[in-house]
Design a protein around this motif. Sequence first.
Motif, PDB file in Angstrom:
ATOM      1  N   GLU A 185     -44.562  38.863 -39.359  1.00  0.00           N
ATOM      2  CA  GLU A 185     -45.147  40.058 -38.755  1.00  0.00           C
ATOM      3  C   GLU A 185     -45.508  41.111 -39.800  1.00  0.00           C
ATOM      4  O   GLU A 185     -46.459  41.865 -39.612  1.00  0.00           O
ATOM      5  N   LEU A 186     -44.777  41.157 -40.900  1.00  0.00           N
ATOM      6  CA  LEU A 186     -45.019  42.206 -41.896  1.00  0.00           C
ATOM      7  C   LEU A 186     -45.961  41.788 -43.020  1.00  0.00           C
ATOM      8  O   LEU A 186     -46.442  42.638 -43.759  1.00  0.00           O
ATOM      9  N   MET A 187     -46.233  40.494 -43.163  1.00  0.00           N
ATOM     10  CA  MET A 187     -47.171  40.045 -44.190  1.00  0.00           C
ATOM     11  C   MET A 187     -48.601  40.208 -43.672  1.00  0.00           C
ATOM     12  O   MET A 187     -48.863  39.976 -42.498  1.00  0.00           O
ATOM     13  N   PRO A 188     -49.541  40.605 -44.550  1.00  0.00           N
ATOM     14  CA  PRO A 188     -50.942  40.717 -44.111  1.00  0.00           C
ATOM     15  C   PRO A 188     -51.423  39.417 -43.480  1.00  0.00           C
ATOM     16  O   PRO A 188     -51.066  38.333 -43.919  1.00  0.00           O
ATOM     17  N   ARG A 189     -52.257  39.547 -42.435  1.00  0.00           N
ATOM     18  CA  ARG A 189     -52.707  38.387 -41.664  1.00  0.00           C
ATOM     19  C   ARG A 189     -54.167  38.052 -41.849  1.00  0.00           C
ATOM     20  O   ARG A 189     -54.629  37.058 -41.328  1.00  0.00           O
ATOM     21  N   SER A 190     -54.923  38.902 -42.479  1.00  0.00           N
ATOM     22  CA  SER A 190     -56.350  38.630 -42.567  1.00  0.00           C
ATOM     23  C   SER A 190     -56.580  37.286 -43.234  1.00  0.00           C
ATOM     24  O   SER A 190     -55.723  36.784 -43.958  1.00  0.00           O
ATOM     25  N   ALA A 191     -57.738  36.681 -42.977  1.00  0.00           N
ATOM     26  CA  ALA A 191     -58.030  35.313 -43.427  1.00  0.00           C
ATOM     27  C   ALA A 191     -57.833  35.145 -44.929  1.00  0.00           C
ATOM     28  O   ALA A 191     -57.336  34.130 -45.394  1.00  0.00           O
ATOM     29  N   HIS A 192     -58.182  36.153 -45.716  1.00  0.00           N
ATOM     30  CA  HIS A 192     -58.043  35.992 -47.167  1.00  0.00           C
ATOM     31  C   HIS A 192     -56.589  36.084 -47.617  1.00  0.00           C
ATOM     32  O   HIS A 192     -56.282  35.745 -48.740  1.00  0.00           O
ATOM     33  N   HIS A 193     -55.683  36.488 -46.715  1.00  0.00           N
ATOM     34  CA  HIS A 193     -54.256  36.461 -47.021  1.00  0.00           C
ATOM     35  C   HIS A 193     -53.560  35.276 -46.351  1.00  0.00           C
ATOM     36  O   HIS A 193     -52.371  35.086 -46.525  1.00  0.00           O
TER      37      HIS A 193
END
Length: 195
Positions: A185-193
């Motif tokens: 939940e706390l890690m970035p979720r965007s596709a490049h991440h």
Amino acid sequence: MDAFHLLDANSKGWITSPELYDALQELGHHAHKELVFMFVRHFDRDNDGKLLYSDFCDAFSPKSNQQSVILGQRRAYFIHNHYHRLDFFSYETRDLFFRLFKLYFQHEETAELLRNSLQRRPYFNIHDAFAACDADKNGMISREELRELMIEYGIHLTELELTLLIDRYDKNHDGRISYSEFMDELMPRSAHHAR
């Protein structure tokens, strides 16, 4: 079931983020691809890149048990009466359905901005943050631990707010937040991440 079939054009029982994006476009509702990806990633319980019907139900069913049961018992009217999927629902119902999607996307965008801000803070550490929440050090954050932590910081949540907060993290719906769920939940979720 009707609502899911509206989006699942090929009746597979699951949709990917590109398929959801295309379905929304086809239905006249434009969303940024990145936000659709984050929505699917959030509700994709087994992290296989597919939003299953059960995942969709988690996203769109009311949190009230009584209302959820009532909705779950409704028969799929439009499917069983052989309507073309683009003719499902009244205008008002479709409008409410897509407004809820829009709210989800706005919420994910705000959450992603906060996740990215946390990652840029040099002294923020997910492990330390989890340890601060896990008062009894058993490797899980319970409902009571979360409630006590919020009170400690002057945040008094209603039972519904607490349920919604736990649901945000608790992907396997066991009522507790594991370290991996917390980190996800706390890690970035965007596709490049994305992993």
